[in-house]
Design an enzyme around this catalytic site. Sequence first.
Site, PDB file in Angstrom:
ATOM      1  N   ASP A 124      24.517 -37.878  -1.851  1.00 42.56           N
ATOM      2  CA  ASP A 124      24.524 -37.065  -3.074  1.00 42.56           C
ATOM      3  C   ASP A 124      25.411 -35.832  -3.011  1.00 42.56           C
ATOM      4  O   ASP A 124      25.735 -35.251  -4.049  1.00 42.56           O
ATOM      5  CB  ASP A 124      23.091 -36.612  -3.409  1.00 42.56           C
ATOM      6  CG  ASP A 124      22.155 -37.779  -3.678  1.00 42.56           C
ATOM      7  OD1 ASP A 124      22.660 -38.839  -4.109  1.00 42.56           O
ATOM      8  OD2 ASP A 124      20.939 -37.631  -3.448  1.00 42.56           O
ATOM      9  N   TRP A 139      18.906 -39.948 -13.150  1.00 45.25           N
ATOM     10  CA  TRP A 139      17.822 -39.093 -12.649  1.00 45.25           C
ATOM     11  C   TRP A 139      16.516 -39.827 -12.813  1.00 45.25           C
ATOM     12  O   TRP A 139      16.287 -40.410 -13.871  1.00 45.25           O
ATOM     13  CB  TRP A 139      17.755 -37.772 -13.409  1.00 45.25           C
ATOM     14  CG  TRP A 139      18.954 -36.912 -13.222  1.00 45.25           C
ATOM     15  CD1 TRP A 139      20.013 -36.764 -14.055  1.00 45.25           C
ATOM     16  CD2 TRP A 139      19.212 -36.030 -12.108  1.00 45.25           C
ATOM     17  NE1 TRP A 139      20.918 -35.862 -13.558  1.00 45.25           N
ATOM     18  CE2 TRP A 139      20.445 -35.395 -12.365  1.00 45.25           C
ATOM     19  CE3 TRP A 139      18.516 -35.741 -10.937  1.00 45.25           C
ATOM     20  CZ2 TRP A 139      21.000 -34.468 -11.461  1.00 45.25           C
ATOM     21  CZ3 TRP A 139      19.063 -34.829 -10.066  1.00 45.25           C
ATOM     22  CH2 TRP A 139      20.290 -34.200 -10.334  1.00 45.25           C
ATOM     23  N   GLU A 145       0.826  -1.216   0.000  1.00 46.11           N
ATOM     24  CA  GLU A 145       0.000   0.000   0.000  1.00 46.11           C
ATOM     25  C   GLU A 145       0.857   1.261   0.000  1.00 46.11           C
ATOM     26  O   GLU A 145       0.548   2.245  -0.683  1.00 46.11           O
ATOM     27  CB  GLU A 145      -0.929   0.010   1.221  1.00 46.11           C
ATOM     28  CG  GLU A 145      -1.913  -1.154   1.253  1.00 46.11           C
ATOM     29  CD  GLU A 145      -1.406  -2.349   2.041  1.00 46.11           C
ATOM     30  OE1 GLU A 145      -2.232  -3.036   2.665  1.00 46.11           O
ATOM     31  OE2 GLU A 145      -0.180  -2.594   2.031  1.00 46.11           O
ATOM     32  N   PRO A 204      13.587 -41.243   1.915  1.00 48.10           N
ATOM     33  CA  PRO A 204      12.539 -41.996   2.604  1.00 48.10           C
ATOM     34  C   PRO A 204      12.551 -41.876   4.125  1.00 48.10           C
ATOM     35  O   PRO A 204      11.497 -41.826   4.750  1.00 48.10           O
ATOM     36  CB  PRO A 204      12.809 -43.436   2.167  1.00 48.10           C
ATOM     37  CG  PRO A 204      13.510 -43.314   0.859  1.00 48.10           C
ATOM     38  CD  PRO A 204      14.356 -42.084   0.985  1.00 48.10           C
ATOM     39  N   LEU A 259      11.179 -38.366   5.039  1.00 43.36           N
ATOM     40  CA  LEU A 259       9.772 -38.268   4.646  1.00 43.36           C
ATOM     41  C   LEU A 259       8.892 -39.121   5.554  1.00 43.36           C
ATOM     42  O   LEU A 259       7.817 -38.677   5.991  1.00 43.36           O
ATOM     43  CB  LEU A 259       9.594 -38.711   3.187  1.00 43.36           C
ATOM     44  CG  LEU A 259       8.148 -38.752   2.679  1.00 43.36           C
ATOM     45  CD1 LEU A 259       7.476 -37.389   2.798  1.00 43.36           C
ATOM     46  CD2 LEU A 259       8.103 -39.253   1.234  1.00 43.36           C
ATOM     47  N   ARG A 283      19.715 -23.433  -9.776  1.00 51.26           N
ATOM     48  CA  ARG A 283      20.612 -23.357 -10.928  1.00 51.26           C
ATOM     49  C   ARG A 283      19.881 -23.352 -12.261  1.00 51.26           C
ATOM     50  O   ARG A 283      20.330 -22.724 -13.208  1.00 51.26           O
ATOM     51  CB  ARG A 283      21.582 -24.549 -10.914  1.00 51.26           C
ATOM     52  CG  ARG A 283      22.431 -24.650  -9.678  1.00 51.26           C
ATOM     53  CD  ARG A 283      23.409 -25.820  -9.737  1.00 51.26           C
ATOM     54  NE  ARG A 283      22.750 -27.104  -9.925  1.00 51.26           N
ATOM     55  CZ  ARG A 283      22.167 -27.796  -8.946  1.00 51.26           C
ATOM     56  NH1 ARG A 283      22.155 -27.318  -7.717  1.00 51.26           N
ATOM     57  NH2 ARG A 283      21.604 -28.958  -9.184  1.00 51.26           N
TER      58      ARG A 283
END
Length: 365
Positions: free
Chosen positions: A206, A176, A56, A300, A303, A213
């Site tokens: 990894d 991948w 605003e 896994p 998660l 990127r």
Amino acid sequence: MKKYNADLKYMQRAITLALLGQGLTKTNPIVGCVIVKNNKIIGEGFHKVFGGPHAEINALKKAGKAAKGATLYVNMEPCFPFSGKKTVPCVEKVISAGIKKCIIAMRDPNPEVSGRSIALLKKHGTIVEVGLLSELAKSINEPFIKIVKTGLPLVVSKMAITLDGKVAAYTGDSKWISNESSRTLVHYKRSKLDSVMVGIGTIKKDDPKLDVRMVKGRNPVKIIIDPMCEISLKAKVLIEKANVLVFVNTKADKNKVDKLVAKKIRVISVPGKNGTLNLKSVLSSLPVFGVASVMLEGGPTLLTAALKENVVDKIMWFISPKILGGDAINIIGSMGFKRVKDAIKIYQPVFSGFNGDILVEGCIN
């Protein structure tokens, strides 16, 4: 109808402007504002940076004295003065500018503000309408709403899986599973969310940078779940050390923790059982660091823990047309469900194609 269509157009513009602030406002909402007079936009703006002028204020500055008697469109109720506020209350500036009418998509969910600015505007003779495109307005500010209501950031689980629900071959190789189009979208999402979270297993396997990127955009905060503080000081994720948070168990090796701290890496100790971390404790500390949204990109183990603790709000899972077989690594570990009806349910699922991959998005909580 003509007037409604005009209101709709200008509110859509305000929401489009708000989206330009994604990833830039930390725990503040993303807000866009449009000021209209004689059917012409005379000022517009959005919240560009945490601690900076709100939408605003930016729009009023562009409109100048012409704002008097104009109509202001904004996707969230202008902010109200309250203790600890960092910026000038927008509602006072709107009133002093002589705005004749305010069209607001949604009330501010913050109880310190909700409805108070609307009441103040009306008290000073401003015409106020609330509710135009309210559902869309709520959807773009899900992280802010979650923070206000629960104190926890919005958590989005991102995974790439095969048709048979695998995230890697039995050797651990996962590059991948998803295609380049899918990975490009992930990098775009990283640039719009506040942080990306992985476990120490992903770092070891990894050695990712967890940066942006494949598209232009800012890097998210990198959150590492590392209960026993096993991360190598040479890990690529630590290169941008000012943008890293490492969470360890309160019983983690103090010497290892001290080495990270000596490198000016922020290390936060939280409780956990049997060498793990309580993820709700991790998440509850993130708003202090300006994190209102998390892309959960761990494997896994992380998660499964997040699903068991019920801290995942949404999923963003890419399904690739590949099959790895029974000896490959499952997306989720044991959940202990005895009946199908006990399964975690995905609500409002949306399916999109990405050059052969299928993106499944939906809500859990």
